[in-house]
Design a protein around this motif. Sequence first.
Motif, mmCIF file in Angstrom:
data_model
loop_
_atom_site.group_PDB
_atom_site.id
_atom_site.type_symbol
_atom_site.label_atom_id
_atom_site.label_comp_id
_atom_site.label_asym_id
_atom_site.label_seq_id
_atom_site.Cartn_x
_atom_site.Cartn_y
_atom_site.Cartn_z
ATOM 1 N N ARG A 125 36.946 24.792 -21.082
ATOM 2 C CA ARG A 125 36.755 24.162 -19.810
ATOM 3 C C ARG A 125 35.233 23.062 -19.867
ATOM 4 N N MET A 126 34.814 23.168 -21.167
ATOM 5 C CA MET A 126 33.478 22.467 -20.956
ATOM 6 C C MET A 126 33.900 20.894 -20.767
ATOM 7 N N ASP A 127 34.522 20.311 -21.249
ATOM 8 C CA ASP A 127 34.915 18.742 -21.044
ATOM 9 C C ASP A 127 34.997 18.500 -19.534
ATOM 10 N N THR A 128 36.090 19.202 -18.822
ATOM 11 C CA THR A 128 36.148 19.104 -17.345
ATOM 12 C C THR A 128 34.906 19.371 -16.414
ATOM 13 N N HIS A 129 34.071 20.293 -16.843
ATOM 14 C CA HIS A 129 33.179 21.020 -16.359
ATOM 15 C C HIS A 129 31.774 19.608 -16.385
ATOM 16 N N VAL A 130 31.819 19.519 -17.542
ATOM 17 C CA VAL A 130 30.725 18.458 -17.713
ATOM 18 C C VAL A 130 31.005 17.035 -16.876
ATOM 19 N N GLU A 131 32.147 16.668 -17.175
ATOM 20 C CA GLU A 131 32.595 15.235 -16.361
ATOM 21 C C GLU A 131 32.428 15.617 -14.911
ATOM 22 N N ALA A 132 32.577 16.488 -14.308
ATOM 23 C CA ALA A 132 32.521 16.844 -13.075
ATOM 24 C C ALA A 132 31.189 17.032 -12.723
ATOM 25 N N LEU A 133 30.314 17.581 -13.293
ATOM 26 C CA LEU A 133 29.043 17.663 -13.267
ATOM 27 C C LEU A 133 28.219 16.332 -13.064
ATOM 28 N N LEU A 134 28.528 15.435 -14.118
ATOM 29 C CA LEU A 134 28.029 14.048 -14.105
ATOM 30 C C LEU A 134 28.501 13.207 -12.830
ATOM 31 N N ARG A 135 29.795 13.403 -12.498
ATOM 32 C CA ARG A 135 30.365 12.736 -11.424
ATOM 33 C C ARG A 135 29.771 13.031 -10.098
ATOM 34 N N GLY A 169 27.190 15.441 -9.497
ATOM 35 C CA GLY A 169 25.617 15.967 -9.490
ATOM 36 C C GLY A 169 25.701 17.485 -9.370
ATOM 37 N N THR A 170 26.652 18.168 -9.062
ATOM 38 C CA THR A 170 26.717 19.580 -8.784
ATOM 39 C C THR A 170 27.627 20.420 -9.413
ATOM 40 N N SER A 171 27.392 21.416 -9.831
ATOM 41 C CA SER A 171 28.291 22.119 -10.695
ATOM 42 C C SER A 171 29.738 22.541 -9.865
ATOM 43 N N PRO A 172 30.895 22.162 -10.570
ATOM 44 C CA PRO A 172 31.966 22.392 -9.881
ATOM 45 C C PRO A 172 32.599 23.905 -10.184
ATOM 46 N N ASP A 173 31.897 24.685 -11.112
ATOM 47 C CA ASP A 173 32.690 25.766 -11.146
ATOM 48 C C ASP A 173 31.542 26.852 -11.641
ATOM 49 N N PRO A 174 31.224 27.733 -10.433
ATOM 50 C CA PRO A 174 30.335 28.834 -10.327
ATOM 51 C C PRO A 174 30.561 29.650 -11.707
ATOM 52 N N VAL A 175 31.730 29.878 -12.054
ATOM 53 C CA VAL A 175 31.714 30.995 -13.049
ATOM 54 C C VAL A 175 31.400 30.367 -14.470
ATOM 55 N N MET A 176 31.677 29.183 -14.589
ATOM 56 C CA MET A 176 31.246 28.370 -15.768
ATOM 57 C C MET A 176 29.840 28.325 -15.613
ATOM 58 N N ASP A 177 29.336 28.174 -14.627
ATOM 59 C CA ASP A 177 27.824 28.031 -14.574
ATOM 60 C C ASP A 177 27.010 29.231 -14.714
ATOM 61 N N ARG A 178 27.518 30.288 -14.537
ATOM 62 C CA ARG A 178 27.231 31.604 -14.988
ATOM 63 C C ARG A 178 27.027 31.631 -16.132
ATOM 64 N N HIS A 179 28.144 31.349 -17.051
ATOM 65 C CA HIS A 179 28.330 31.606 -18.277
ATOM 66 C C HIS A 179 27.215 30.761 -19.137
ATOM 67 N N LEU A 180 27.057 29.517 -18.641
ATOM 68 C CA LEU A 180 26.153 28.763 -19.099
ATOM 69 C C LEU A 180 24.672 29.455 -18.905
ATOM 70 N N GLN A 181 24.446 29.956 -17.905
ATOM 71 C CA GLN A 181 23.054 30.506 -17.660
ATOM 72 C C GLN A 181 22.818 31.504 -18.610
ATOM 73 N N GLY A 182 23.927 32.186 -18.961
ATOM 74 C CA GLY A 182 23.721 33.526 -19.634
ATOM 75 C C GLY A 182 23.882 33.366 -21.252
#
Length: 81
Positions: free
Chosen positions: A36-46, A48-61
């Motif tokens: 999911r990284m590609d999609t996540h990072v692109e959406a994040l850039l576009r 400015g907020t995280s589009p995927d809380p689950v992904m976000d949570r993984h990245l935090q941990g």
Amino acid sequence: MTENRSHAERALSPRAVDALLLDTTPWLSCDDCFTRMDTHVEALLRTGTSPDPVMDRHLQGCVACSEEAESMLALLRDDSL
Ligand SMILES: [Zn+2]
């Protein structure tokens, strides 16, 4: 922090919505995260907020994945300049 962005504004594709609804796991595996990284990072850039809380949570941990996300963010930022 701007949390009052409407859902419509994020313009999720029907596929993305399906994926969100199907995914009930609170914690992603690193494999899933990388998928999911590609999609996540692109959406994040576009947006400015995280589009995927689950992904976000993984990245935090997960240091490995968050470092990967950071370098991908940096790359994409350079590209768009
Ligand atoms: Zn990970």
